[in-house]
Design an enzyme around this catalytic site. Structure first.
Site, PDB file in Angstrom:
ATOM      1  CG  ASN A  27      -0.403   0.017   2.359  1.00  0.00           C
ATOM      2  OD1 ASN A  27       0.361   0.884   2.891  1.00  0.00           O
ATOM      3  ND2 ASN A  27      -0.310  -1.174   3.350  1.00  0.00           N
ATOM      4  CG  PHE A  42      -3.035   6.214  13.407  1.00  0.00           C
ATOM      5  CD1 PHE A  42      -2.303   5.902  14.604  1.00  0.00           C
ATOM      6  CD2 PHE A  42      -2.805   7.503  12.588  1.00  0.00           C
ATOM      7  CE1 PHE A  42      -1.546   7.058  15.191  1.00  0.00           C
ATOM      8  CE2 PHE A  42      -2.006   8.276  13.273  1.00  0.00           C
ATOM      9  CZ  PHE A  42      -1.333   8.375  14.251  1.00  0.00           C
ATOM     10  CE  LYS A  48       9.891 -12.362 -12.897  1.00  0.00           C
ATOM     11  NZ  LYS A  48      10.673 -11.915 -14.199  1.00  0.00           N
ATOM     12  CG  ASP A  52      -6.829  -4.896   6.650  1.00  0.00           C
ATOM     13  OD1 ASP A  52      -6.533  -5.231   7.866  1.00  0.00           O
ATOM     14  OD2 ASP A  52      -7.164  -4.081   6.203  1.00  0.00           O
ATOM     15  CE  LYS A  57      -8.848  -3.085  14.755  1.00  0.00           C
ATOM     16  NZ  LYS A  57      -7.615  -3.054  13.866  1.00  0.00           N
ATOM     17  CE  LYS A  87     -11.544   0.213  11.402  1.00  0.00           C
ATOM     18  NZ  LYS A  87     -11.112   0.716  10.262  1.00  0.00           N
TER      19      LYS A  87
HETATM   20  N1  CTP Z   1      -3.680  -2.981  12.170  1.00  0.00           N
HETATM   21  C1  CTP Z   1      -3.100  -4.208  12.773  1.00  0.00           C
HETATM   22  N2  CTP Z   1      -2.962  -5.299  12.185  1.00  0.00           N
HETATM   23  C2  CTP Z   1      -3.814  -5.480  10.753  1.00  0.00           C
HETATM   24  C3  CTP Z   1      -4.556  -4.462  10.268  1.00  0.00           C
HETATM   25  C4  CTP Z   1      -4.373  -3.171  11.082  1.00  0.00           C
HETATM   26  O1  CTP Z   1      -2.516  -4.064  13.791  1.00  0.00           O
HETATM   27  N3  CTP Z   1      -3.719  -6.605  10.449  1.00  0.00           N
HETATM   28  C5  CTP Z   1      -3.836  -1.755  13.066  1.00  0.00           C
HETATM   29  C6  CTP Z   1      -3.427  -0.641  12.237  1.00  0.00           C
HETATM   30  O2  CTP Z   1      -2.091  -0.562  12.495  1.00  0.00           O
HETATM   31  C7  CTP Z   1      -4.313   0.734  12.682  1.00  0.00           C
HETATM   32  C8  CTP Z   1      -5.650  -0.013  12.779  1.00  0.00           C
HETATM   33  O3  CTP Z   1      -5.310  -1.281  13.252  1.00  0.00           O
HETATM   34  O4  CTP Z   1      -3.655   1.276  13.961  1.00  0.00           O
HETATM   35  C9  CTP Z   1      -6.547   0.174  11.812  1.00  0.00           C
HETATM   36  O5  CTP Z   1      -7.495  -0.502  11.992  1.00  0.00           O
HETATM   37  P1  CTP Z   1      -8.157  -1.749  10.799  1.00  0.00           P
HETATM   38  O6  CTP Z   1      -9.419  -2.187  11.522  1.00  0.00           O
HETATM   39  O7  CTP Z   1      -7.460  -2.714  10.314  1.00  0.00           O
HETATM   40  O8  CTP Z   1      -8.612  -0.591   9.722  1.00  0.00           O
HETATM   41  P2  CTP Z   1      -8.753  -0.930   8.231  1.00  0.00           P
HETATM   42  O9  CTP Z   1      -7.451  -1.960   7.790  1.00  0.00           O
HETATM   43  O10 CTP Z   1      -8.966   0.152   7.633  1.00  0.00           O
HETATM   44  O11 CTP Z   1     -10.045  -1.941   8.549  1.00  0.00           O
HETATM   45  P3  CTP Z   1     -11.320  -1.945   7.759  1.00  0.00           P
HETATM   46  O12 CTP Z   1     -11.194  -2.491   6.484  1.00  0.00           O
HETATM   47  O13 CTP Z   1     -12.178  -2.995   8.669  1.00  0.00           O
HETATM   48  O14 CTP Z   1     -11.796  -0.299   7.969  1.00  0.00           O
END
Ligand code: CTP
Length: 387
Positions: free
Chosen positions: A198, A311, A277, A267, A329, A325
């Site tokens: 990303n 965040f 490869k 995610d 969390k 969240k």
């Molecule tokens: N985070 C984490 N581990 C993951 C994904 C995210 O620790 N596998 C943390 C990020 O560092 C951030 C927060 O969780 O602090 C973001 O929350 P998250 O729910 O993952 O946000 P999105 O990826 O945007 O999820 P969604 O698609 O449900 O909105």
């Protein structure tokens, strides 16, 4: 000090700060010396007064030593001219070079004629400086030296002293705190040369790590692949994938008092990364993905008395999702931003965030990421005290 009729009030500010046990060193522009003499401040503070870049060649480069040793710089009074010069990074005298060289918080107490203060260009310069983290002690309204009545009068001595003491308290507000920060993206391999990733630049997390170190915290930074170098004094652990980030975070977690999770952790990852490869003729049309572990949710499930800050990059109902969240969390604070807004957030130097905690929300203006970092750490320091 810069040159304005309100210069004499700087004497009282210096005295009050000294009463509060603050060591005060004065820097005066040439114009300031038209209003008050260096001897006044030499006598009041018992310290040499810096008046020129060319003061004393036997000393260490003076503007650099002043810039480095200052915990806080406060400009009383500050003219429109010096505000304009600061906004453009000028360095043409001892004050301007000190300001450009310092990493300390800067507080400005403006004093000028109402029309000069209200002028669009002055307000634009003020906005520029605010975005860069400069604090302002707003001028008051009243009778001005020029005979006009209006806005532009120097704030009161106690307002300036209070703002300075508050900034000084902040400077060491994380002394002894063991802080774990994550930053940057993760890369999830498709094959040895390709990955799913990303656009996170890592800037926000690096700014948090740097500012926390400055405030006295012992910082471990777990960083995904970014092009930034580790801030001075920070223990940096570099990782690539979400699984590596989870392992590094878990290893540092037992010894942490607080965690700030700015990393844009993937995610999803390719379910079966290829060992060799992939040749384009043999490449699959579809990539099968699987969920990664939610690192922060794991921390929240084993929280103890730690403070956890997450965040959230969102579009649409930014606050609603962030609040979700916060509870899901088990967090103390969520720093949310609307990633659909152009020019801020991902891969930018500025951000516009909303702080969401159990008590409510705080909508912040567009700010440099270093200023966002300061604002996050101000709130973290309070949460740590409340534990
Ligand atoms: N985070 C984490 N581990 C993951 C994904 C995210 O620790 N596998 C943390 C990020 O560092 C951030 C927060 O969780 O602090 C973001 O929350 P998250 O729910 O993952 O946000 P999105 O990826 O945007 O999820 P969604 O698609 O449900 O909105």
């Amino acid at each position: 000090m810069t040159g304005g009729v309100a210069a004499y009030k700087a004497c009282e500010v210096a005295r009050e700060l000294m009463r509060a046990d603050v060591r005060v060193k004065v820097v005066m522009t040439a114009a300031a010396q038209r209003f008050v003499t260096p001897l006044t401040f030499r006598t009041l503070t018992g310290e040499p007064v810096a008046v020129s870049l060319w003061d004393d060649p036997s000393q260490r480069v003076h503007h650099i030593s002043l810039a480095e040793e200052a915990d806080v710089v406060v400009i009383v009074p500050c003219t429109a001219n010096v505000i304009a010069k600061m906004a453009h990074g000028r360095a043409d005298d001892i004050l301007m070079t000190t300001l450009l060289a310092t990493e300390a918080p800067v507080i400005i107490a403006p004093a000028m004629n109402t029309h000069m203060w209200r002028k669009g260009i002055t307000q634009a310069n003020v906005t520029t400086l605010r975005e860069r983290g400069v604090l302002f002690v707003e001028p008051g309204t009243g009778e001005l030296a020029c005979g006009d009545t209006g806005e532009g009068r120097l704030a009161t001595v106690s307002e300036i002293v209070d703002a300075t003491l508050a900034a000084l308290r902040r400077v060491r507000s994380l002394e002894g705190v063991r802080l774990l920060v994550t930053a940057g993206p993760t890369r999830e391999p498709i094959d040895p040369v390709r990955f799913v990733g990303n656009r996170s630049s890592g800037r926000q997390g690096y700014a948090v790590a740097e500012e926390a170190t400055r405030r006295g915290a012992d910082v471990t930074l777990v960083s995904g692949p970014v092009s930034l170098s580790a801030p001075f004094g920070v223990r940096c652990v570099r990782v690539e994938t979400a699984a590596e980030m989870r392992d590094a975070v878990m290893a540092a977690y037992p010894a942490a008092d607080a965690v700030v999770m700015t990393a844009a952790v993937a995610d999803l990852r390719p379910a079966a990364p290829a060992a060799d490869k992939l040749k384009k003729d043999a490449a699959p049309d579809l990539l099968s993905l699987e969920r990664t572990d939610d690192i922060l949710a794991g921390l929240g499930a084993d929280k103890g008395d730690r403070v956890l800050v997450g965040f959230a990059a969102e579009t649409g109902d930014v606050v609603g999702y962030a609040r979700g969240k916060l509870t899901a969390k088990n967090l103390d604070l969520v720093v949310a931003n609307d990633v659909s807004e152009p020019g801020v957030g991902f891969d930018s130097t500025v951000n516009r965030v909303v702080f969401v905690n159990a008590n409510g929300e705080e909508h912040m203006p567009v700010m440099d990421k270093r200023v966002v970092a300061s604002a996050v750490l101000d709130r973290l320091a309070i949460l740590l005290k409340e534990r």
